[in-house]
Scaffold this active site. Sequence first.
Site, PDB file in Angstrom:
ATOM      1  N   SER A  63      20.703 -15.045  31.868  1.00 17.72           N
ATOM      2  CA  SER A  63      19.390 -15.163  31.233  1.00 17.72           C
ATOM      3  C   SER A  63      18.248 -14.955  32.225  1.00 17.72           C
ATOM      4  CB  SER A  63      19.289 -16.518  30.526  1.00 17.72           C
ATOM      5  OG  SER A  63      18.144 -16.572  29.724  1.00 17.72           O
ATOM      6  N   SER A  72      11.425 -24.761  26.357  1.00 18.38           N
ATOM      7  CA  SER A  72      11.518 -23.717  27.392  1.00 18.38           C
ATOM      8  C   SER A  72      11.526 -22.327  26.739  1.00 18.38           C
ATOM      9  CB  SER A  72      12.761 -23.929  28.246  1.00 18.38           C
ATOM     10  OG  SER A  72      13.904 -24.061  27.436  1.00 18.38           O
ATOM     11  N   ASP A 117      16.457 -13.483  24.995  1.00 17.89           N
ATOM     12  CA  ASP A 117      16.661 -14.570  24.030  1.00 17.89           C
ATOM     13  C   ASP A 117      15.476 -15.543  24.038  1.00 17.89           C
ATOM     14  OD1 ASP A 117      17.202 -15.871  26.447  1.00 17.89           O
ATOM     15  OD2 ASP A 117      18.960 -16.936  25.707  1.00 17.89           O
ATOM     16  N   ARG A 118      14.521 -15.337  24.932  1.00 16.52           N
ATOM     17  CA  ARG A 118      13.353 -16.223  24.974  1.00 16.52           C
ATOM     18  C   ARG A 118      12.078 -15.377  24.988  1.00 16.52           C
ATOM     19  NH1 ARG A 118      13.409 -20.628  29.123  1.00 16.52           N
ATOM     20  NH2 ARG A 118      13.025 -18.902  30.513  1.00 16.52           N
ATOM     21  N   ASP A 152      12.454 -12.547  28.178  1.00 14.20           N
ATOM     22  CA  ASP A 152      13.151 -12.745  29.456  1.00 14.20           C
ATOM     23  C   ASP A 152      14.261 -11.700  29.598  1.00 14.20           C
ATOM     24  OD1 ASP A 152      14.983 -13.812  27.664  1.00 14.20           O
ATOM     25  OD2 ASP A 152      15.487 -15.538  28.911  1.00 14.20           O
ATOM     26  N   LYS A 182      18.783 -18.995  20.106  1.00 13.99           N
ATOM     27  CA  LYS A 182      17.398 -18.559  20.283  1.00 13.99           C
ATOM     28  C   LYS A 182      17.340 -17.040  20.393  1.00 13.99           C
ATOM     29  CE  LYS A 182      17.589 -19.866  25.191  1.00 13.99           C
ATOM     30  NZ  LYS A 182      18.780 -20.723  25.298  1.00 13.99           N
ATOM     31  N   ARG A 186      27.873 -20.909  34.445  1.00 17.96           N
ATOM     32  CA  ARG A 186      26.825 -20.171  35.142  1.00 17.96           C
ATOM     33  C   ARG A 186      26.862 -20.531  36.625  1.00 17.96           C
ATOM     34  NH1 ARG A 186      20.802 -19.753  32.572  1.00 17.96           N
ATOM     35  NH2 ARG A 186      21.939 -18.948  30.776  1.00 17.96           N
ATOM     36  N   GLU A 210      13.260 -24.932  21.405  1.00 23.35           N
ATOM     37  CA  GLU A 210      13.265 -25.792  22.588  1.00 23.35           C
ATOM     38  C   GLU A 210      12.050 -25.416  23.419  1.00 23.35           C
ATOM     39  OE1 GLU A 210      16.954 -25.162  24.649  1.00 23.35           O
ATOM     40  OE2 GLU A 210      16.522 -23.067  25.082  1.00 23.35           O
TER      41      GLU A 210
END
Length: 620
Positions: free
Chosen positions: A175, A434, A334-335, A330, A446, A73, A432
């Site tokens: 992300s 976050s 994935d979150r 997001d 996730k 990243r 997790e």
Amino acid sequence: MAENTEGDLNSNLLHAPYHTGDPQLDTAIGQWLRWDKNPKTKEQIENLLRNGMNKELRDRLCCRMTFGTAGLRSAMGAGFCYINDLTVIQSTQGMYKYLERCFSDFKQRGFVVGYDTRGQVTSSCSSQRLAKLTAAVLLAKDVPVYLFSRYVPTPFVPYAVQKLKAVAGVMITASHNRKEDNGYKVYWETGAQITSPHDKEILKCIEECVEPWNGSWNDNLVDTSPLKRDPLQDICRRYMEDLKTSVLQLNSKTTLKFVHTSFHGVGHDYVQLAFKVFGFKPPIPVPEQKDPDPDFSTVKCPNPEEGESVLELSLRLAEKENARIVLATDPDADRLAAAELQENGCWKVFTGNELAALFGWWMFDCWKKNKSRNADVKNVYMLATTVSSKILKAIALKEGFHFEETLPGFKWIGSRIIDLLENGKEVLFAFEESIGFLCGTSVLDKDGVSAAVVVAEMASYLETMNITLKQQLVKVYEKYGYHISKTSYFLCYEPPTIKSIFERLRNFDSPKEYPKFCGTFAILHVRDITTGYDSSQPNKKSVLPVSKNSQMITFTFQNGCVATLRTSGTEPKIKYYAEMCASPDQSDTALLEEELKKLIDALIENFLQPSKNGLIWRSV
């Protein structure tokens, strides 16, 4: 003497030996200008060269990206340490070389490629283009490629790798990072993110394949090769069918209304579909944030974890529509963040740890109600990363199932789930702090899409008993003990400063001595994942694997608080995590919160020293 035209100058730049006084830099400049076929990024390097910007050229060209907690990243732009056409081609060539070595049936099983909606005009760089180049490298080597024909949530890639029995997959995404960034997230044949030694071996292979091969730039192959397949319809259908197996059937009757924001990313269509599968009316979308926008133009940062400040539009829409629950995925879905309107008219934005307490209760409650007669609670597991709340541990102790911790990053959770499943265990939930959640094991990463509908179902079930999510959270804490946590971060753009902060903690009062106090707070145990030390173990060695590439020290205090300082695997941050874990008979939350606040203040002042170290406080 004839004046140089622009064309002559560019020609000279391309073919001249470079004399910057640094042979390594001269070589790197020559390589970049020979290999890069993207006019925009090539021009960025030419301009720096023309203007004599040797330090910036060195920063961009003399180092390479490494695998962090979520793959490669970096910022988009020119240079070997940035995300761009050339570095994605190089990474994929390295992947090809490594996968060819690992799998004799690579060219039968194929490879999955997905992407989000990020892009940067100044570099002619977009997730879709990078995905096409990834596919082109492999197609040119006669590897079948499952390339999604449109943007997808990140969890669709690991899901597709498993379902299509591919050897591996890549998701092009950064992300929830700032708009300038992009990334290259790698999944193994298991559907879990790669961990060591695969990451190090792939990097070695990338180093051996830096010059683009014939055909690597030929992105036309995506349109012409018979080896390219589009898995979108098949994977979407199968994913939604798998979701359907966990539906409770009372959702169509709910009076609750939901608002969903996809944060200018991929989530809108997929969350709408998931709600339909669960029998819900569709959630009300935030119109300004529903469609992809690589500039994330309505939020200061595209991270729903930042709370009320970035959820402004969705909260106002919910008030207008009389919706009590807001769900935010997001940009790569994935979150998940969630908020609930309280009776006093204020919004409660749940932290990742609070949502996990609710998920843990709900997933175990559903398991108890639906389990077969011979199901054994001792076969059941829940997992969390070590910087996350210990609430699942408290629930597990009381209910009789197993709880395990992993290193930070869902790649470690995915890897551990595989071990447990292979040994016949059942994993109900993993998280997790976050705001990364995994309900069940259909996906081994996730997943914000499935988490969104599970929250909706949980809220609908509680609504039938006239209980809110916030009220249920209190019930969970009353039964299993209050777990009050606070997570935040400082920005630090100077790696030597970060290193010196952590080295000081390892040599606090004298060499190789960790602190015994933080202000007035006595320290019971210290665990240092970077060095592998753990004072609580008889042999002084950490049970969790050593992670030398990142900084992470955990302090257990005599008052029951656990605090961790660590560097982010994806951003220039020093994060801190602190939690008071109380027993069920300690119900004075004000006292617990006050104690936690004092401890965090002491942690910041004594261990991080933001003024002295020039750390930038998180803006709220």
